[in-house]
Design a protein around this motif. Structure first.
Motif, mmCIF file in Angstrom:
data_model
loop_
_atom_site.group_PDB
_atom_site.id
_atom_site.type_symbol
_atom_site.label_atom_id
_atom_site.label_comp_id
_atom_site.label_asym_id
_atom_site.label_seq_id
_atom_site.Cartn_x
_atom_site.Cartn_y
_atom_site.Cartn_z
ATOM 1 N N GLU A 58 0.822 -1.202 0.000
ATOM 2 C CA GLU A 58 0.000 0.000 0.000
ATOM 3 C C GLU A 58 0.864 1.263 0.000
ATOM 4 O O GLU A 58 1.918 1.312 0.627
ATOM 5 N N LEU A 59 0.361 2.270 -0.707
ATOM 6 C CA LEU A 59 1.037 3.560 -0.800
ATOM 7 C C LEU A 59 0.005 4.664 -0.663
ATOM 8 O O LEU A 59 -1.034 4.630 -1.330
ATOM 9 N N SER B 44 4.041 2.246 4.643
ATOM 10 C CA SER B 44 5.508 2.162 4.601
ATOM 11 C C SER B 44 6.090 3.396 3.940
ATOM 12 O O SER B 44 7.178 3.855 4.302
ATOM 13 N N GLU B 45 5.365 3.962 2.937
ATOM 14 C CA GLU B 45 5.725 5.263 2.382
ATOM 15 C C GLU B 45 4.475 6.046 2.015
ATOM 16 O O GLU B 45 3.446 5.462 1.632
ATOM 17 N N TYR C 26 7.998 10.085 2.057
ATOM 18 C CA TYR C 26 8.224 9.920 3.497
ATOM 19 C C TYR C 26 7.858 8.507 3.946
ATOM 20 O O TYR C 26 6.838 7.957 3.515
ATOM 21 N N THR C 27 8.660 7.933 4.840
ATOM 22 C CA THR C 27 8.238 6.797 5.650
ATOM 23 C C THR C 27 7.590 7.377 6.909
ATOM 24 O O THR C 27 7.534 8.604 7.071
ATOM 25 N N PRO D 29 6.979 3.767 -4.137
ATOM 26 C CA PRO D 29 6.292 5.056 -4.275
ATOM 27 C C PRO D 29 6.386 5.649 -5.681
ATOM 28 O O PRO D 29 5.425 6.248 -6.167
ATOM 29 N N CYS D 30 7.536 5.479 -6.327
ATOM 30 C CA CYS D 30 7.679 6.023 -7.685
ATOM 31 C C CYS D 30 6.845 5.237 -8.686
ATOM 32 O O CYS D 30 6.186 5.822 -9.553
ATOM 33 N N VAL D 31 6.854 3.916 -8.594
ATOM 34 C CA VAL D 31 6.040 3.103 -9.504
ATOM 35 C C VAL D 31 4.562 3.436 -9.332
ATOM 36 O O VAL D 31 3.833 3.664 -10.310
ATOM 37 N N GLY D 32 4.100 3.501 -8.089
ATOM 38 C CA GLY D 32 2.684 3.766 -7.834
ATOM 39 C C GLY D 32 2.261 5.168 -8.218
ATOM 40 O O GLY D 32 1.186 5.373 -8.808
#
Length: 214
Positions: A20-21, A46-47, A62-63, A74-77
């Motif tokens: 999850e993001l 987690s981020e 951020y974490t 985070p970048c992929v999502g």
């Protein structure tokens, strides 16, 4: 609390699992880094990503306890959610593309935070690991099928912030791909899937399925 989307990144072929993001699409509602850090801690992913310019893809990651210059999932999502050709992170410009069911980014291993990559002899050993006490950020892995580039992995952030195990971590997959020098098909956590492929001039592509939860 600002409005935010939740996506699952690096999902399995059946759409399950994934990490999850949280994505705050309008980062201007929380411009101060300390406020963003508190928000990320409260959300507990987690981020969490704050988007500062959706057209240019400028993001801040951020974490629950740290601000990161770059992170894989985070970048992929976020690239999938914003549908942009690149993201601008403090570490550098991350290329992005969509390829059918997969969302891909291109990044450099030197951007990834330090990770301890620990190889085990068998998949069973990796699957039987207990969560270690806080300490080094550990990526435990074993070959599931070395000839086919299939890897079984688990990730333990080693932080005392409630995230004992990361379900899917692009930065660690990036480092492992650089170390092994080959394309990988990684099953991580409970069943998430991460694909990687080395590219010229020390770039690495990281890809996976992304689904919008809410």
């Amino acid at each position: 609390m600002p409005d935010y989307d939740v996506v699952r990144v690096f999902c399995a072929p059946n759409g399950g699992y994934g990490n999850e993001l949280g994505v705050v699409r309008d980062g201007s509602v929380l411009p101060d880094p300390e406020d963003r850090q508190r928000c990320a801690a409260k959300l507990g992913f987690s981020e969490t990503v704050f988007v500062d310019d959706p057209e240019r893809g400028v993001i801040d990651i951020y974490t629950p306890t740290l601000r990161l210059p770059f992170a894989g999932h985070p970048c992929v999502g976020t690239a999938w959610l914003l549908d942009v050709p690149e993201l601008v992170t403090p570490a550098g410009v991350v290329g992005a593309r969509q390829d059918g069911e997969f969302s891909w980014i291109e990044a450099r291993a030197e951007w990834a935070p330090p990770r301890t990559l620990r190889r085990y002899a068998t998949v069973a050993e990796v699957e039987g690991l207990a969560v270690p006490p806080p300490g080094d950020w550990e990526y435990a892995w074993a070959w599931e099928d070395e000839a086919a580039g299939r890897v079984r992995a688990r990730a333990f952030p080693g932080r005392d912030d409630g995230i004992d195990e990361d379900e899917a971590t692009g930065a660690a997959a990036l480092l492992l791909t650089e170390q092994l020098g080959r394309a990988l098909n990684i099953t991580q956590g409970a069943g998430s899937q991460i694909l990687t492929a080395p590219q010229p001039e020390d770039w690495v592509e990281i890809g996976g399925r992304v689904f919008l939860d809410r």
